[in-house]
Scaffold this motif. Structure first.
Motif, short mmCIF file in Angstrom:
data_model
loop_
_atom_site.label_atom_id
_atom_site.label_comp_id
_atom_site.label_asym_id
_atom_site.label_seq_id
_atom_site.Cartn_x
_atom_site.Cartn_y
_atom_site.Cartn_z
N ARG A 59 0.85 -1.18 0.00
CA ARG A 59 0.00 0.00 0.00
C ARG A 59 0.89 1.23 0.00
O ARG A 59 0.70 2.16 0.76
CB ARG A 59 -0.92 -0.04 1.23
CG ARG A 59 -2.04 0.97 1.23
CD ARG A 59 -3.05 0.68 2.33
NE ARG A 59 -3.89 -0.45 1.95
CZ ARG A 59 -3.68 -1.71 2.30
NH1 ARG A 59 -2.64 -2.02 3.06
NH2 ARG A 59 -4.47 -2.67 1.91
N ASP A 63 2.14 3.18 4.00
CA ASP A 63 1.14 2.44 4.76
C ASP A 63 1.57 0.99 4.95
O ASP A 63 2.05 0.36 4.01
CB ASP A 63 -0.21 2.47 4.04
CG ASP A 63 -0.80 3.88 3.95
OD1 ASP A 63 -0.40 4.74 4.76
OD2 ASP A 63 -1.64 4.11 3.06
N GLY A 67 -2.90 -3.24 6.45
CA GLY A 67 -3.96 -2.24 6.58
C GLY A 67 -5.37 -2.78 6.39
O GLY A 67 -6.28 -2.45 7.17
N HIS A 68 -5.58 -3.60 5.36
CA HIS A 68 -6.93 -4.12 5.12
C HIS A 68 -7.46 -4.88 6.33
O HIS A 68 -8.62 -4.74 6.71
CB HIS A 68 -6.93 -5.04 3.90
CG HIS A 68 -7.07 -4.34 2.60
ND1 HIS A 68 -8.02 -3.36 2.37
CD2 HIS A 68 -6.40 -4.48 1.43
CE1 HIS A 68 -7.91 -2.92 1.12
NE2 HIS A 68 -6.94 -3.58 0.53
N MET A 71 -8.16 -2.42 9.28
CA MET A 71 -9.34 -1.60 9.04
C MET A 71 -10.61 -2.45 9.10
O MET A 71 -11.62 -2.04 9.70
CB MET A 71 -9.22 -0.89 7.69
CG MET A 71 -8.18 0.21 7.67
SD MET A 71 -8.12 1.17 6.13
CE MET A 71 -7.29 0.00 5.03
N ASP A 145 -12.98 -5.80 3.23
CA ASP A 145 -12.35 -4.49 3.07
C ASP A 145 -11.56 -4.40 1.77
O ASP A 145 -11.14 -3.32 1.38
CB ASP A 145 -11.41 -4.23 4.26
CG ASP A 145 -11.00 -2.77 4.37
OD1 ASP A 145 -11.86 -1.95 4.75
OD2 ASP A 145 -9.83 -2.44 4.07
N HIS A 146 -11.38 -5.54 1.10
CA HIS A 146 -10.55 -5.61 -0.10
C HIS A 146 -11.42 -5.89 -1.32
O HIS A 146 -12.37 -6.68 -1.25
CB HIS A 146 -9.50 -6.72 0.07
CG HIS A 146 -8.57 -6.87 -1.07
ND1 HIS A 146 -7.63 -5.93 -1.40
CD2 HIS A 146 -8.42 -7.87 -1.97
CE1 HIS A 146 -6.94 -6.34 -2.46
NE2 HIS A 146 -7.40 -7.52 -2.82
N GLU A 204 -7.43 5.07 2.44
CA GLU A 204 -6.75 4.17 3.35
C GLU A 204 -5.81 4.90 4.30
O GLU A 204 -5.75 4.60 5.50
CB GLU A 204 -5.98 3.12 2.55
CG GLU A 204 -6.89 2.23 1.71
CD GLU A 204 -6.16 1.56 0.57
OE1 GLU A 204 -5.14 2.11 0.12
OE2 GLU A 204 -6.61 0.49 0.12
#
Length: 326
Positions: A59, A63, A67-68, A71, A145-146, A204
């Protein structure tokens, strides 16, 4: 005397620790419950559960890779608490079509992505749903989330709903958690005159800034000054393409002939037609401008995601339960 004071202090510490009890009532993650605690929650009416898929992929240089997953977990917890008597299943940290390993994506040479084939991902979703249904959950909500894997989540939810409906368990695919959210976020950016971006950009980075446990833990400070690839699309071009897309969707829903589709591009980070005069690709895993990201914007994005999830879940649940009671 010193030893006496030390023993008194240690005794006080042990006593306070002994009386410190975990408040199970506030826990929504089933992985943080014992099986007896979960059994009691089910008896007390906690029969709804969220399955939120995450992912591990590049990312950009700013990041972190997880992250996914982070989150998805945070958003699912917030949705569960808003709904009430709803739990959250462990978040799967592996997705479909992670950018670093998918040659059809523009950032295919970035390291760090972990993915699984779409058919395997679907089987994992089916297994998760089946396991939770066997445990006694009556309303199971699947979301991610993806972008990769959305179709498989929908298919898995529909198949498991058919399997378990007769036994009193319903399974739902929560589309708005991802799909409507991206459109709403892009409209937010357009209305606030902020850059509409794609992968690793404002959405993001801002959310991770808000959620990270300490500054720099999830988003490195370089996000403010880093280089990035533009989306190749001006805000007004995005708005025109969106208006056409929305008009087509409305016409199709009404059974009418839809207007012609727009050309390539959109809020999801499409680069548009190649410009021979454009600067060389940065190709660092970011499409769009993350440099204007803030925690405050991240909070607004989180509100959009959570509200979209809660609203769709309540609507679908009410509709299906109404149909079942007829």
């Amino acid at each position: 005397m010193k030893n006496t004071f030390a023993l008194v202090a240690l005794s006080a510490l042990i006593s306070s620790t002994a009386f410190a009890q975990v408040n199970v009532a506030n826990i929504v993650d089933i992985e943080l419950l014992t099986h007896t605690e979960l059994s009691q929650k089910l008896k007390d009416g906690w029969t709804s559960i969220l399955i939120a898929a995450g992912g591990t992929e590049e990312r950009g240089p700013q990041d972190v890779l997880g992250g996914h997953t982070m989150m998805a977990h945070s958003h699912a917890d917030m949705i569960a608490k808003k709904l009430g008597k709803t739990l959250v299943a462990p978040v799967l940290p592996i997705a479909v079509n992670a950018t670093g390993l998918n040659a059809s994506r523009e950032m295919a040479d970035q390291v760090g992505a972990i993915q699984m084939p779409a058919d395997v991902f679907k089987q994992v979703q089916l297994a998760q749903i089946d396991s939770l249904a066997r445990s006694g959950f009556k309303d199971i909500y699947v979301m991610g989330d993806h972008g990769g894997g959305q179709a498989e989540m929908k298919e898995a939810a529909e198949e498991m709903d058919k399997k378990w409906t007769s036994k009193g368990t319903r399974v739902y695919y929560v589309s708005d958690f991802y799909n409507k959210t991206h459109d709403d976020v892009d409209m937010y950016l357009y209305e606030h005159k902020l850059p509409i971006g794609g992968h690793g950009a404002m959405l993001e980075t801002s959310i991770m800034l808000y959620l990270e446990p300490m500054p720099g833990a999830w988003v490195r400070p370089m996000y403010k000054t880093m280089a990035f690839d533009p989306t190749g699309q001006a805000p007004e071009q995005w708005k025109t393409a969106r208006d056409i897309r929305m008009a087509r969707q409305a016409a199709i829903a009404a059974g009418q002939t839809p207007p012609p589709a727009a050309g390539r591009g959109g809020g999801g980070g499409g680069r548009g037609a190649a410009d021979p005069n454009a600067a060389p690709r940065v190709n660092n895993g970011v499409t769009g401008d993350p440099t204007k990201s803030t925690k405050e914007i991240g909070k607004d994005f989180i509100d959009i995601i959570v509200n979209n999830g809660v609203t769709e879940i309540k609507k679908m649940t009410a509709e299906r339960h109404a149909m079942s009671s007829r």
